[in-house]
Every structure is written in structure tokens, then in C-alpha cells.
Design an enzyme around this catalytic site. Structure first.
Site, PDB file in Angstrom:
ATOM      1  N   CYS A 128      45.436  70.341  56.016  1.00 48.01           N
ATOM      2  CA  CYS A 128      45.350  70.489  54.592  1.00 48.01           C
ATOM      3  C   CYS A 128      44.292  68.684  54.212  1.00 48.01           C
ATOM      4  CB  CYS A 128      46.570  70.902  53.460  1.00 48.01           C
ATOM      5  SG  CYS A 128      45.840  71.164  52.220  1.00 48.01           S
ATOM      6  N   GLY A 230      34.662  75.219  61.985  1.00 48.71           N
ATOM      7  CA  GLY A 230      33.339  74.637  60.615  1.00 48.71           C
ATOM      8  C   GLY A 230      32.371  74.854  59.773  1.00 48.71           C
TER       9      GLY A 230
END
Length: 395
Positions: A128, A230
Site C-alpha cells: 500500500c 501492474g
């Protein structure tokens, strides 16, 4: 759902790749829904799973992880946190992502999950990048402290007993403080089942292009399975990532926002099919209605429909909806109003080209907020302050 074909080069034979092993469970296809704050609650996980299993005829497909759960809030049985760890009856395996910065507290949270049979799999968040997490030394900031990371992983694996423990991380804090190779080796040493790598630093946030080459380097550096994350915007991207990096599976985040049928496509491509979902607006609004209904069942109709509003722009991206209708959908208050607004739309629109590609957050280049002196000693194993885990369940 309306589908279209692709070229043979964009499909995979089932024998090209192996299932992921998660304890006694096989995860096939090797696809994981990334935890996303305020998004991957039980209704959204159910919706994604339903889409995937529409291809497999109800055979389990993929893995769907909860929103981030704070370990301190869990052991203190915070009301919001206890609601967030509820799973739908159909969810198997039940997968919880934990955020923690203190080995003792995290160990107690993991023991609680095992003792009370709250989940079948535990994922640990070291990825995060948001300031309220990194300023306390958590998330993507924590792997910089190698010994603290080791202590946390050791506590998790010890207390998990028979449950598999995995971890998700980023490349590092920034290009000058890359941590992913050391973190991957530590994870392997401490018995972590697999590591997932988002090919961005915390400083990049969600901007620019994910560095898939870092996923390949991690795969070369460790013996445990590596999952890549990603810029997987469609099923073809997932297949390309596996082939380019040699990774063992993929983690899908923003690509499924307003497109839960992406998991249908992912099952198709790994089963060797060239069919891809290209839903009409009528079919999209049917999924929207199902999503809002599931949220209503989970948190009450009014709260559920209110929570659904944030998904409207993602679902309707690229379609000709009109500013007035779009505004109305974003302010809808109950299912009846949603039905009435959907009925005003031109529902026979085909899937628009403008609906493909990136969605969700794209901001990057942000300064990473860290605790004072955090970068001074990477060997320090002292946990951050006691308030480092306050109010972070679900993001």
C-alpha cells in the site's frame, strides 16, 4: 454475454501454465483479484467469481482476496472490521489480506483467524502506497526495515499453522530505495507460500508504466512462486506478463473496475478459448443491477446502493449515456430508482472502443511520506508506534 474472437496467438493452452498451490487448494487459472479499499468487499468478489464460473460451469476459478484488514482492529474486534471479514457462503477459499507493523499484534491476529476459522488463506500487505499508511511505516514502507519484515513474516507463518501465508509488495519506496529482491528472499526463508510484486515503487503510486522486468528479476532471485501485478487491463495482458516475465500467476486490480467480466475472459484465455466479453450496454446494466443488489443484501439496500454509486463511471465508460442520466446514476438512492434510470438508456449500444484500457487511479510522482528517521537504519527491527494501525481496515 456478447463475445468476440481473437487471434490464435492471444490464447493459451491449459498445459502452458500450472495452477497455483495454496495449501491443499489448486488455484486455476493462476489469477488473483487484488485487494482494493472500498472495492473488493464480499459483493464484488462474488460478482467476479460468478463471471469466472460462468465459463467453468460453477467449478471454482481464481482467487478473490478481501479488502485490507488491520491486525490491531481485528484483535480488538472493531465492528467495521468484523463486518469486512464476512465472506459470502459461496466463497472458497476464503482469503483475507492483513496489514500490520507489529509482529506480536500480527501474530495474534493470525492466531485468531486460525482458531475461529475466519479464513482459509492469509495475504500480507506490504504494497500500500497511501500516505496514511506509509507515514506510520506500514505498507510499501515496511520492507525497508529488513529485520522487522522478517519478524513479521515469522510471526505470521508460525501462528498460521496449517494455513498458507502469502505477501504482496512493491519494488520499494523509490528508485533509490528498492527492497523487493531482499524482501523476496526473506519471504522465501520464512516459509511464505508465494510473493506478489506490483512493478511500481511507492513513489510512482499508480502513475506511469509498471516495470514488468522487475517481476522477471524477482522470479530469477527466489524459488517460491512469484505473481506479477501492474497494468493488466485485459486477458491478453495477463498472458503476455506470464510469457515475458516467467512469473507463476497474475494479480489483477484496477483492470476489473466496472468490468468484473474480466475474470470471465481470464478463465477463457487460460483454457485456450479465443472468446472475449464485449457486452452491450444492456448486458452491462444487467451486471450493474446485480452488483447493486448484492451490495444491498450485504449492507442494506440504502447503504448498498449508495456504495454502488462509485462504480457507475467505471461501468458506463465509453458508452453514450448522457450527462443527465450519468448524473442521476451517480446519485441513485435505491434499486427502484436504478431500474428507472437504466430503462431510459439506449441499451442496444455495442461495447465501445473507448471502454478498453486503463481505468481507476492513474496519479503518480507523489512524495512518499515516511516516519521521521525511517531511512536511517534499514536493519532496525523495532515496530513503529502503537497508533500505526489505527483506522486502516478496508483502506
Amino acid at each position: 454475454m456478447t463475445t468476440t474472437g481473437t487471434t490464435d496467438a492471444e490464447t493459451a493452452a491449459a498445459t502452458d501454465f500450472a495452477p497455483l498451490r495454496l495449501g491443499r487448494t489448486e488455484v486455476w487459472p493462476p489469477v488473483v483479484l487484488a485487494p482494493m479499499a472500498g472495492i473488493t468487499n464480499a459483493p464484488f468478489r462474488t460478482l467476479c467469481q460468478e463471471q469466472a464460473e460462468s465459463v467453468t460451469e460453477s467449478r471454482p476459478a481464481g482467487l478473490y482476496v478481501s479488502e485490507m484488514i488491520t491486525t490491531r482492529a481485528l484483535v480488538e474486534r472493531d465492528d467495521k472490521t468484523m463486518r469486512l471479514i464476512r465472506f459470502a457462503a459461496t466463497e472458497r477459499p476464503r482469503s483475507i489480506q492483513l496489514y500490520g507493523v507489529d509482529p506480536d499484534v500480527l501474530g495474534r491476529a493470525v492466531a485468531m483467524i486460525v482458531d475461529e476459522d475466519l479464513a482459509d488463506h492469509i495475504d500480507l500487505n506490504f504494497g500500500c502506497p497511501v500516505p496514511k499508511v506509509t507515514r506510520k511505516g506500514g505498507g510499501s514502507a515496511l520492507p525497508y526495515k529488513r529485520n522487522l519484515l522478517r519478524d513479521i513474516l515469522r510471526a505470521a507463518v508460525k501462528n498460521a499453522r496449517h494455513l498458507p501465508v502469502t505477501m504482496k509488495m512493491r519494488k520499494g519506496i523509490d528508485d533509490d530505495h528498492l527492497t523487493y529482491l531482499d524482501a523476496g528472499r526473506i519471504a522465501q526463508d520464512e516459509g511464505i507460500t508465494w510473493v506478489a510484486l506490483h512493478g511500481r515503487t511507492a513513489q510512482q503510486h499508480y502513475g506511469g508504466t509498471a516495470d514488468w522486468s522487475s517481476i522477471a528479476r524477482l522470479k530469477e532471485a527466489v524459488d517460491v512462486p512469484v505473481l506479477g501485478n501492474g497494468d493488466i487491463w485485459d486477458a491478453d495482458d495477463a498472458l503476455r506478463m506470464l510469457r515475458e516475465t516467467g512469473c507463476d500467476g497474475v494479480v489483477v486490480g484496477r483492470g476489473c473496475l466496472g468490468r468484473p467480466w474480466l475474470f470471465r475472459d481470464l478463465v477463457s484465455i487460460f483454457e485456450g478459448s479465443d472468446h472475449r466479453a464485449r457486452p452491450t450496454l444492456r448486458e452491462v446494466t444487467g451486471v450493474m443491477r446485480r452488483h447493486a443488489e448484492l451490495l444491498g443484501e450485504w449492507m442494506g439496500e440504502e447503504h448498498g446502493v449508495t456504495d454502488f454509486r462509485k462504480h457507475v463511471a467505471w461501468y458506463t465508460k465509453g458508452f453514450s449515456v448522457g450527462s443527465e442520466a450519468r448524473r442521476g446514476l451517480a446519485m441513485v438512492g435505491n434499486l427502484s430508482q436504478l431500474d428507472d434510470l437504466i430503462a431510459t438508456l439506449h441499451l442496444d449500444q455495442p461495447w465501445p472502443t473507448g471502454a478498453d484500457g486503463p481505468r481507476g487511479r492513474t496519479a503518480g510522482g507523489k512524495k512518499v511520506v515516511l516516519p521521521e528517521g525511517w531511512l536511517d537504519d534499514p536493519e532496525c527491527a523495532v515496530p513503529p508506534t502503537e497508533d500505526a494501525e489505527t483506522d486502516h481496515s478496508g483502506g
